[in-house]
Motif scaffolding. Sequence first.
Motif, PDB file in Angstrom:
ATOM      1  N   ALA A 165     -63.217  -5.580 -62.934  1.00 22.05           N
ATOM      2  CA  ALA A 165     -64.473  -4.781 -62.953  1.00 22.05           C
ATOM      3  C   ALA A 165     -64.872  -4.111 -61.511  1.00 22.05           C
ATOM      4  O   ALA A 165     -65.324  -2.944 -61.414  1.00 22.05           O
ATOM      5  CB  ALA A 165     -65.718  -5.834 -63.346  1.00 22.05           C
ATOM      6  N   ILE A 166     -64.593  -4.721 -60.527  1.00 20.71           N
ATOM      7  CA  ILE A 166     -64.784  -4.344 -59.232  1.00 20.71           C
ATOM      8  C   ILE A 166     -63.907  -2.930 -58.762  1.00 20.71           C
ATOM      9  O   ILE A 166     -64.515  -1.933 -58.279  1.00 20.71           O
ATOM     10  CB  ILE A 166     -64.317  -5.274 -58.035  1.00 20.71           C
ATOM     11  N   THR A 167     -62.582  -3.194 -59.326  1.00 24.20           N
ATOM     12  CA  THR A 167     -61.711  -2.086 -58.965  1.00 24.20           C
ATOM     13  C   THR A 167     -62.029  -0.753 -59.901  1.00 24.20           C
ATOM     14  O   THR A 167     -61.879   0.220 -59.502  1.00 24.20           O
ATOM     15  CB  THR A 167     -60.234  -2.522 -59.405  1.00 24.20           C
ATOM     16  N   ALA A 168     -62.502  -1.052 -61.035  1.00 22.15           N
ATOM     17  CA  ALA A 168     -62.927  -0.001 -61.971  1.00 22.15           C
ATOM     18  C   ALA A 168     -64.332   0.805 -61.492  1.00 22.15           C
ATOM     19  O   ALA A 168     -64.635   1.590 -62.258  1.00 22.15           O
ATOM     20  CB  ALA A 168     -63.050  -0.588 -63.462  1.00 22.15           C
ATOM     21  N   GLY A 169     -65.267   0.298 -60.776  1.00 20.35           N
ATOM     22  CA  GLY A 169     -65.995   0.641 -60.249  1.00 20.35           C
ATOM     23  C   GLY A 169     -67.628   0.490 -60.689  1.00 20.35           C
ATOM     24  O   GLY A 169     -68.304   1.173 -61.116  1.00 20.35           O
ATOM     25  N   THR A 170     -67.478  -0.890 -61.419  1.00 20.91           N
ATOM     26  CA  THR A 170     -68.865  -1.037 -61.942  1.00 20.91           C
ATOM     27  C   THR A 170     -70.129  -1.391 -60.955  1.00 20.91           C
ATOM     28  O   THR A 170     -69.836  -1.406 -59.853  1.00 20.91           O
ATOM     29  CB  THR A 170     -68.739  -2.457 -62.707  1.00 20.91           C
ATOM     30  N   ASP A 171     -71.209  -1.010 -61.586  1.00 21.71           N
ATOM     31  CA  ASP A 171     -72.347  -0.840 -60.855  1.00 21.71           C
ATOM     32  C   ASP A 171     -73.095  -2.461 -60.857  1.00 21.71           C
ATOM     33  O   ASP A 171     -73.925  -2.577 -60.207  1.00 21.71           O
ATOM     34  CB  ASP A 171     -73.440   0.083 -61.414  1.00 21.71           C
ATOM     35  N   GLU A 172     -72.722  -3.043 -61.840  1.00 23.08           N
ATOM     36  CA  GLU A 172     -73.403  -4.606 -62.151  1.00 23.08           C
ATOM     37  C   GLU A 172     -72.529  -5.393 -62.932  1.00 23.08           C
ATOM     38  O   GLU A 172     -71.849  -4.810 -63.864  1.00 23.08           O
ATOM     39  CB  GLU A 172     -74.642  -4.664 -62.599  1.00 23.08           C
ATOM     40  N   ILE A 173     -72.295  -6.652 -62.556  1.00 25.69           N
ATOM     41  CA  ILE A 173     -71.291  -7.484 -63.405  1.00 25.69           C
ATOM     42  C   ILE A 173     -72.182  -8.512 -64.030  1.00 25.69           C
ATOM     43  O   ILE A 173     -73.169  -9.331 -63.510  1.00 25.69           O
ATOM     44  CB  ILE A 173     -70.351  -8.319 -62.508  1.00 25.69           C
ATOM     45  N   ASN A 174     -72.010  -8.659 -65.474  1.00 24.72           N
ATOM     46  CA  ASN A 174     -72.583  -9.394 -66.262  1.00 24.72           C
ATOM     47  C   ASN A 174     -71.819 -10.689 -66.427  1.00 24.72           C
ATOM     48  O   ASN A 174     -70.692 -10.496 -67.123  1.00 24.72           O
ATOM     49  CB  ASN A 174     -73.126  -8.814 -67.438  1.00 24.72           C
ATOM     50  N   PHE A 175     -72.371 -11.886 -66.128  1.00 21.06           N
ATOM     51  CA  PHE A 175     -71.695 -13.127 -66.564  1.00 21.06           C
ATOM     52  C   PHE A 175     -72.316 -13.728 -67.671  1.00 21.06           C
ATOM     53  O   PHE A 175     -73.509 -13.647 -67.753  1.00 21.06           O
ATOM     54  CB  PHE A 175     -71.389 -13.913 -65.323  1.00 21.06           C
ATOM     55  N   THR A 176     -71.615 -14.375 -68.527  1.00 21.79           N
ATOM     56  CA  THR A 176     -72.567 -15.079 -69.659  1.00 21.79           C
ATOM     57  C   THR A 176     -71.642 -16.475 -69.979  1.00 21.79           C
ATOM     58  O   THR A 176     -70.387 -16.534 -69.927  1.00 21.79           O
ATOM     59  CB  THR A 176     -72.376 -14.325 -70.721  1.00 21.79           C
ATOM     60  N   ALA A 196     -77.061   3.090 -64.400  1.00 19.08           N
ATOM     61  CA  ALA A 196     -76.480   1.797 -63.801  1.00 19.08           C
ATOM     62  C   ALA A 196     -75.397   1.642 -64.954  1.00 19.08           C
ATOM     63  O   ALA A 196     -75.873   1.213 -66.245  1.00 19.08           O
ATOM     64  CB  ALA A 196     -77.208   0.640 -63.540  1.00 19.08           C
ATOM     65  N   LEU A 197     -74.369   1.510 -64.884  1.00 23.01           N
ATOM     66  CA  LEU A 197     -73.241   0.874 -65.523  1.00 23.01           C
ATOM     67  C   LEU A 197     -72.628  -0.214 -65.323  1.00 23.01           C
ATOM     68  O   LEU A 197     -72.158  -0.672 -64.325  1.00 23.01           O
ATOM     69  CB  LEU A 197     -71.865   2.075 -65.528  1.00 23.01           C
ATOM     70  N   CYS A 198     -73.166  -1.124 -66.399  1.00 22.17           N
ATOM     71  CA  CYS A 198     -72.877  -2.459 -66.191  1.00 22.17           C
ATOM     72  C   CYS A 198     -71.701  -2.996 -67.222  1.00 22.17           C
ATOM     73  O   CYS A 198     -71.165  -2.460 -67.803  1.00 22.17           O
ATOM     74  CB  CYS A 198     -73.947  -3.420 -66.752  1.00 22.17           C
ATOM     75  N   THR A 199     -71.100  -4.041 -66.774  1.00 20.33           N
ATOM     76  CA  THR A 199     -69.912  -4.591 -67.249  1.00 20.33           C
ATOM     77  C   THR A 199     -69.836  -5.860 -67.307  1.00 20.33           C
ATOM     78  O   THR A 199     -70.500  -6.534 -66.647  1.00 20.33           O
ATOM     79  CB  THR A 199     -68.440  -4.054 -66.638  1.00 20.33           C
ATOM     80  N   LEU A 200     -69.329  -6.673 -68.329  1.00 24.20           N
ATOM     81  CA  LEU A 200     -69.206  -7.916 -68.652  1.00 24.20           C
ATOM     82  C   LEU A 200     -67.768  -8.414 -68.201  1.00 24.20           C
ATOM     83  O   LEU A 200     -66.738  -7.995 -68.335  1.00 24.20           O
ATOM     84  CB  LEU A 200     -69.245  -8.117 -70.091  1.00 24.20           C
ATOM     85  N   ALA A 201     -67.733  -9.762 -67.415  1.00 21.47           N
ATOM     86  CA  ALA A 201     -66.651 -10.603 -67.011  1.00 21.47           C
ATOM     87  C   ALA A 201     -66.676 -11.887 -67.369  1.00 21.47           C
ATOM     88  O   ALA A 201     -67.753 -12.528 -67.162  1.00 21.47           O
ATOM     89  CB  ALA A 201     -66.310 -10.085 -65.647  1.00 21.47           C
ATOM     90  N   LEU A 202     -65.875 -12.692 -67.566  1.00 25.85           N
ATOM     91  CA  LEU A 202     -65.909 -14.130 -67.943  1.00 25.85           C
ATOM     92  C   LEU A 202     -65.153 -14.848 -66.742  1.00 25.85           C
ATOM     93  O   LEU A 202     -65.140 -16.191 -66.971  1.00 25.85           O
ATOM     94  CB  LEU A 202     -65.355 -14.328 -69.366  1.00 25.85           C
ATOM     95  N   ASN A 203     -64.093 -14.246 -66.076  1.00 30.95           N
ATOM     96  CA  ASN A 203     -63.195 -15.234 -65.127  1.00 30.95           C
ATOM     97  C   ASN A 203     -63.058 -14.430 -63.917  1.00 30.95           C
ATOM     98  O   ASN A 203     -63.381 -13.042 -63.627  1.00 30.95           O
ATOM     99  CB  ASN A 203     -61.898 -15.588 -65.898  1.00 30.95           C
ATOM    100  N   GLU A 204     -62.162 -14.844 -63.131  1.00 27.22           N
ATOM    101  CA  GLU A 204     -61.835 -14.245 -61.866  1.00 27.22           C
ATOM    102  C   GLU A 204     -61.101 -12.927 -61.929  1.00 27.22           C
ATOM    103  O   GLU A 204     -61.130 -11.753 -61.495  1.00 27.22           O
ATOM    104  CB  GLU A 204     -60.906 -15.129 -61.121  1.00 27.22           C
ATOM    105  N   ARG A 205     -60.145 -13.097 -62.930  1.00 23.24           N
ATOM    106  CA  ARG A 205     -59.254 -11.760 -63.300  1.00 23.24           C
ATOM    107  C   ARG A 205     -60.374 -10.659 -63.753  1.00 23.24           C
ATOM    108  O   ARG A 205     -60.150  -9.636 -63.520  1.00 23.24           O
ATOM    109  CB  ARG A 205     -58.294 -11.889 -64.269  1.00 23.24           C
ATOM    110  N   GLY A 206     -61.257 -10.911 -64.615  1.00 23.03           N
ATOM    111  CA  GLY A 206     -61.746  -9.872 -65.182  1.00 23.03           C
ATOM    112  C   GLY A 206     -63.077  -9.375 -64.025  1.00 23.03           C
ATOM    113  O   GLY A 206     -63.404  -8.140 -64.092  1.00 23.03           O
ATOM    114  N   VAL A 207     -63.468 -10.114 -62.990  1.00 24.03           N
ATOM    115  CA  VAL A 207     -64.263  -9.785 -62.043  1.00 24.03           C
ATOM    116  C   VAL A 207     -63.468  -8.756 -61.145  1.00 24.03           C
ATOM    117  O   VAL A 207     -64.149  -7.612 -60.862  1.00 24.03           O
ATOM    118  CB  VAL A 207     -64.796 -11.083 -61.253  1.00 24.03           C
TER     119      VAL A 207
END
Length: 310
Positions: A89-100, A75-86
């Motif tokens: 991340a979706i377009t890049a093919g992330t397996d999980e989105i981490n919000f903080t 699983a390749l996870c990525t961090l996003a902080l806002n709508e643009r980041g999400v």
Amino acid sequence: MKKNITITEVVTRDGLQIEPMIVETEYKISMVKRLIESGIKRIEVTSFVHPKYVPQMSDAEAVMKGLTDRPEDVALCTLALNERGVERAITAGTDEINFTFSASETHNQKNARRSVAESLNNINSLIRRAEEVKLPVNIGIATSFGCPFEGIYKTERILELVRQLTDMGVQSVLLADTTGMAHPRQIRETCSQVLDQFPEIKLQLHLHNTRGMGAANVLAGIEAGVTHFDSSLAGIGGCPFAPGASGNICTEDVVHMLELMGYETGIDIDKMILAARDLEKKLNKQLPGQVMKAGKSVDLHSIDWQPAAR
């Protein structure tokens, strides 16, 4: 029967984000592939944030593009902080989105430029977007055990935040000791209370070794029932938005300790040590990891060994 412990490797995200040297994309890709070969099954690869604030993550899309051939069980996870980041991340093919977000109002303003309440409202909308594309979500609570601006918290503060997250439908929560202020009793008591009150969530710990208590805090977390931990190769990393936030717990040091104690991580310690030494050469400075310097406890030396001449 051995107890399994899951390690999420964060070196290419939390590890590198504080480094002054910009590491090239190709090296990051090769490092992630090397980690996968070492048995790491969960990696926080990068973050989709504004490059003005975290220049090391400006190549997030390129790094993910270089990892499209990853094994299905990784699983390749990525961090996003806002709508643009999400959306990135979706377009890049992330397996999980981490919000903080941070439990600390002061730290949250420095990190996200929002109040805690505003961040929770924002996260709620981000979760809904992730649900639309059926992406798993993990929510990290930074400064869960104390803030360098506000001090150490009572557990009730964290319990209330976890309650608000579970009310949103969150099933995976990470408690982060962002500036390494936690001590083992605090870790054990906080995690025990969280798991007692919210037994349905997957609880993870993100620990730092800033004040030398990282390994002890891992064991305290395990005593409380936690089986998922973040760590960074060679022990590098830290939050650029908090003073003194150096040093994630070191992956190969933690794996070495756990394997000696009879826990199972599925990680090849020898490959991790070689990767850590390579990273030290790349960054051209001494890194915090200890096993990479001393070798494993089971490594023996010839009786003919002599100290180097002075």
